[in-house]
Design a protein around this motif. Structure first.
Motif, PDB file in Angstrom:
ATOM      1  N   GLU A  46     -69.357 -44.249  60.190  1.00  0.00           N
ATOM      2  CA  GLU A  46     -68.621 -45.215  59.376  1.00  0.00           C
ATOM      3  C   GLU A  46     -69.436 -46.484  59.145  1.00  0.00           C
ATOM      4  O   GLU A  46     -69.346 -47.105  58.080  1.00  0.00           O
ATOM      5  CB  GLU A  46     -67.295 -45.561  60.058  1.00  0.00           C
ATOM      6  N   VAL A  47     -70.230 -46.848  60.151  1.00  0.00           N
ATOM      7  CA  VAL A  47     -71.032 -48.073  60.064  1.00  0.00           C
ATOM      8  C   VAL A  47     -72.394 -47.794  59.434  1.00  0.00           C
ATOM      9  O   VAL A  47     -72.993 -48.679  58.814  1.00  0.00           O
ATOM     10  CB  VAL A  47     -71.209 -48.691  61.470  1.00  0.00           C
ATOM     11  N   GLY A  48     -72.876 -46.558  59.584  1.00  0.00           N
ATOM     12  CA  GLY A  48     -74.223 -46.239  59.102  1.00  0.00           C
ATOM     13  C   GLY A  48     -75.293 -46.690  60.067  1.00  0.00           C
ATOM     14  O   GLY A  48     -76.484 -46.726  59.739  1.00  0.00           O
ATOM     15  N   ARG A  49     -74.891 -47.040  61.275  1.00  0.00           N
ATOM     16  CA  ARG A  49     -75.803 -47.411  62.359  1.00  0.00           C
ATOM     17  C   ARG A  49     -75.296 -46.778  63.643  1.00  0.00           C
ATOM     18  O   ARG A  49     -74.094 -46.575  63.802  1.00  0.00           O
ATOM     19  CB  ARG A  49     -75.857 -48.930  62.551  1.00  0.00           C
ATOM     20  N   ALA A  50     -76.212 -46.489  64.550  1.00  0.00           N
ATOM     21  CA  ALA A  50     -75.830 -45.857  65.804  1.00  0.00           C
ATOM     22  C   ALA A  50     -76.223 -46.747  66.977  1.00  0.00           C
ATOM     23  O   ALA A  50     -77.198 -47.509  66.895  1.00  0.00           O
ATOM     24  CB  ALA A  50     -76.510 -44.490  65.924  1.00  0.00           C
ATOM     25  N   LYS A  51     -75.458 -46.655  68.052  1.00  0.00           N
ATOM     26  CA  LYS A  51     -75.883 -47.329  69.278  1.00  0.00           C
ATOM     27  C   LYS A  51     -77.278 -46.845  69.653  1.00  0.00           C
ATOM     28  O   LYS A  51     -77.552 -45.657  69.513  1.00  0.00           O
ATOM     29  CB  LYS A  51     -74.913 -47.002  70.426  1.00  0.00           C
ATOM     30  N   PRO A  52     -78.173 -47.742  70.063  1.00  0.00           N
ATOM     31  CA  PRO A  52     -77.979 -49.119  70.513  1.00  0.00           C
ATOM     32  C   PRO A  52     -78.142 -50.190  69.441  1.00  0.00           C
ATOM     33  O   PRO A  52     -78.313 -51.358  69.792  1.00  0.00           O
ATOM     34  CB  PRO A  52     -79.078 -49.256  71.567  1.00  0.00           C
ATOM     35  N   HIS A  53     -78.100 -49.838  68.161  1.00  0.00           N
ATOM     36  CA  HIS A  53     -78.255 -50.860  67.115  1.00  0.00           C
ATOM     37  C   HIS A  53     -77.139 -51.902  67.248  1.00  0.00           C
ATOM     38  O   HIS A  53     -75.961 -51.553  67.408  1.00  0.00           O
ATOM     39  CB  HIS A  53     -78.199 -50.211  65.733  1.00  0.00           C
ATOM     40  N   PRO A  54     -77.490 -53.187  67.186  1.00  0.00           N
ATOM     41  CA  PRO A  54     -76.463 -54.225  67.371  1.00  0.00           C
ATOM     42  C   PRO A  54     -75.355 -54.187  66.328  1.00  0.00           C
ATOM     43  O   PRO A  54     -74.238 -54.637  66.603  1.00  0.00           O
ATOM     44  CB  PRO A  54     -77.258 -55.537  67.286  1.00  0.00           C
ATOM     45  N   ALA A  55     -75.617 -53.632  65.149  1.00  0.00           N
ATOM     46  CA  ALA A  55     -74.618 -53.671  64.075  1.00  0.00           C
ATOM     47  C   ALA A  55     -73.326 -52.967  64.458  1.00  0.00           C
ATOM     48  O   ALA A  55     -72.235 -53.411  64.088  1.00  0.00           O
ATOM     49  CB  ALA A  55     -75.192 -53.043  62.802  1.00  0.00           C
ATOM     50  N   ILE A  56     -73.423 -51.878  65.232  1.00  0.00           N
ATOM     51  CA  ILE A  56     -72.215 -51.125  65.561  1.00  0.00           C
ATOM     52  C   ILE A  56     -71.382 -51.867  66.616  1.00  0.00           C
ATOM     53  O   ILE A  56     -70.154 -51.874  66.568  1.00  0.00           O
ATOM     54  CB  ILE A  56     -72.553 -49.680  66.004  1.00  0.00           C
ATOM     55  N   PHE A  57     -72.058 -52.539  67.545  1.00  0.00           N
ATOM     56  CA  PHE A  57     -71.335 -53.364  68.519  1.00  0.00           C
ATOM     57  C   PHE A  57     -70.676 -54.555  67.818  1.00  0.00           C
ATOM     58  O   PHE A  57     -69.525 -54.904  68.100  1.00  0.00           O
ATOM     59  CB  PHE A  57     -72.288 -53.858  69.606  1.00  0.00           C
ATOM     60  N   GLU A  58     -71.422 -55.170  66.914  1.00  0.00           N
ATOM     61  CA  GLU A  58     -70.904 -56.349  66.218  1.00  0.00           C
ATOM     62  C   GLU A  58     -69.732 -56.008  65.316  1.00  0.00           C
ATOM     63  O   GLU A  58     -68.793 -56.798  65.174  1.00  0.00           O
ATOM     64  CB  GLU A  58     -72.040 -57.013  65.431  1.00  0.00           C
ATOM     65  N   ARG A  59     -69.750 -54.817  64.709  1.00  0.00           N
ATOM     66  CA  ARG A  59     -68.618 -54.403  63.880  1.00  0.00           C
ATOM     67  C   ARG A  59     -67.354 -54.281  64.733  1.00  0.00           C
ATOM     68  O   ARG A  59     -66.271 -54.743  64.343  1.00  0.00           O
ATOM     69  CB  ARG A  59     -68.917 -53.078  63.194  1.00  0.00           C
ATOM     70  N   ALA A  60     -67.485 -53.667  65.889  1.00  0.00           N
ATOM     71  CA  ALA A  60     -66.324 -53.509  66.772  1.00  0.00           C
ATOM     72  C   ALA A  60     -65.792 -54.863  67.223  1.00  0.00           C
ATOM     73  O   ALA A  60     -64.571 -55.104  67.200  1.00  0.00           O
ATOM     74  CB  ALA A  60     -66.696 -52.655  67.974  1.00  0.00           C
ATOM     75  N   LEU A  61     -66.677 -55.766  67.612  1.00  0.00           N
ATOM     76  CA  LEU A  61     -66.239 -57.091  68.060  1.00  0.00           C
ATOM     77  C   LEU A  61     -65.573 -57.860  66.929  1.00  0.00           C
ATOM     78  O   LEU A  61     -64.554 -58.538  67.138  1.00  0.00           O
ATOM     79  CB  LEU A  61     -67.431 -57.883  68.601  1.00  0.00           C
ATOM     80  N   GLU A  62     -66.131 -57.748  65.743  1.00  0.00           N
ATOM     81  CA  GLU A  62     -65.543 -58.438  64.594  1.00  0.00           C
ATOM     82  C   GLU A  62     -64.113 -57.953  64.342  1.00  0.00           C
ATOM     83  O   GLU A  62     -63.201 -58.754  64.096  1.00  0.00           O
ATOM     84  CB  GLU A  62     -66.408 -58.200  63.353  1.00  0.00           C
TER      85      GLU A  62
END
Length: 257
Positions: free
Chosen positions: A165-181
């Protein structure tokens, strides 16, 4: 009132599977290909599946790479088709993807972690907003959503964020940041924790994104003494069992967070 969030990895954190599931899904794929008069070997099909899985996990860490699940299914089948000399069609790709999805949803070798519902319930009662952050390889996020619902976990979970859904996978920061947002609506949380069994994808990914990382170290490779073990003061911890995650907020309270 403090804003507290915790996110969990899905597989081998909340939902467990292992070698038996890999054997089961390989067997189902092999039977399907043989039904099309392709004389494929179970051992080779399994080897191709496991090798690609391993490669994808490595590339996620080394290159921050993300590949959609259907592309991974197609690439796996391309490897098998080259070995056995059959023509690969989109129908075969779609059917094998469906076999993988159905096997995951129906398998007795895929089970909820015995502590998961208790931990989710307790964290919710402690005022935490709860999320799931999960990578994908051979199946889409929709399958994981169904499993979380099947096991009764969804009622505790506020947000689910997946690599496809994000187009990025852990450990990329984008997926963590999407969840926090999504969990905080842009407000800085007082406590942010991520829990997972992947040392590089979950633990290091979280810590490098300034989230408290909790590594589930079931085989005791790092957590040699008591559990939880503090790796980096107030930032990084290891536990042997999922249930011990419930002790982390108390440890953080002593940090003045």
């Amino acid at each position: 009132m403090s804003l507290k969030v915790v996110t969990f990895d899905a597989y081998n954190t909340l939902i467990n599977y292992g070698r038996e599931f890999i054997d089961e899904v390989t067997s189902n794929i092999t039977k399907y290909l043989r039904s099309l008069s392709m004389e494929v070997s179970f051992d080779y099909v399994r080897e191709a599946y496991v090798n690609l899985d391993r490669e994808i996990r490595l590339r996620r860490v080394v290159e921050m790479a993300y590949v959609p699940p259907m592309d991974n299914v197609r690439r796996f089948l391309e490897t098998v088709s080259r070995k056995y000399g059959f023509r690969l069609s989109e129908d075969i790709v779609m059917n094998v993807a469906e076999i993988i999805n159905n096997t995951l949803l129906e398998s007795k070798n895929v089970r909820p972690n015995e502590d998961a519902q208790y931990v989710l319930s307790e964290m919710k009662s402690e005022g935490f907003s709860i999320g799931v952050i999960s990578n994908v390889i051979f199946w889409s996020s929709s399958v994981t959503r169904k499993l979380l619902s099947k096991y009764g976990f969804s009622k505790f979970i506020d947000v689910q964020v997946y690599a496809d859904e994000v187009g990025r996978a852990k450990p990329h920061p984008a997926i963590f940041e999407r969840a926090l947002e999504l969990l905080t609506h842009g407000i800085e949380p007082d406590i942010a924790i991520h829990v997972g069994d992947g040392f590089k994808e979950d633990f290091l990914g979280a810590v490098l994104d300034d989230i408290v990382g909790v590594f589930i170290d079931r085989d005791g490779s790092l957590v040699k003494g008591g559990s939880p073990m503090e790796f980096i003061r107030c930032r990084a911890y290891g536990v042997r069992r999922l249930k011990e995650v419930l002790l982390i907020p108390h440890l953080l309270s002593e940090c003045g967070t």
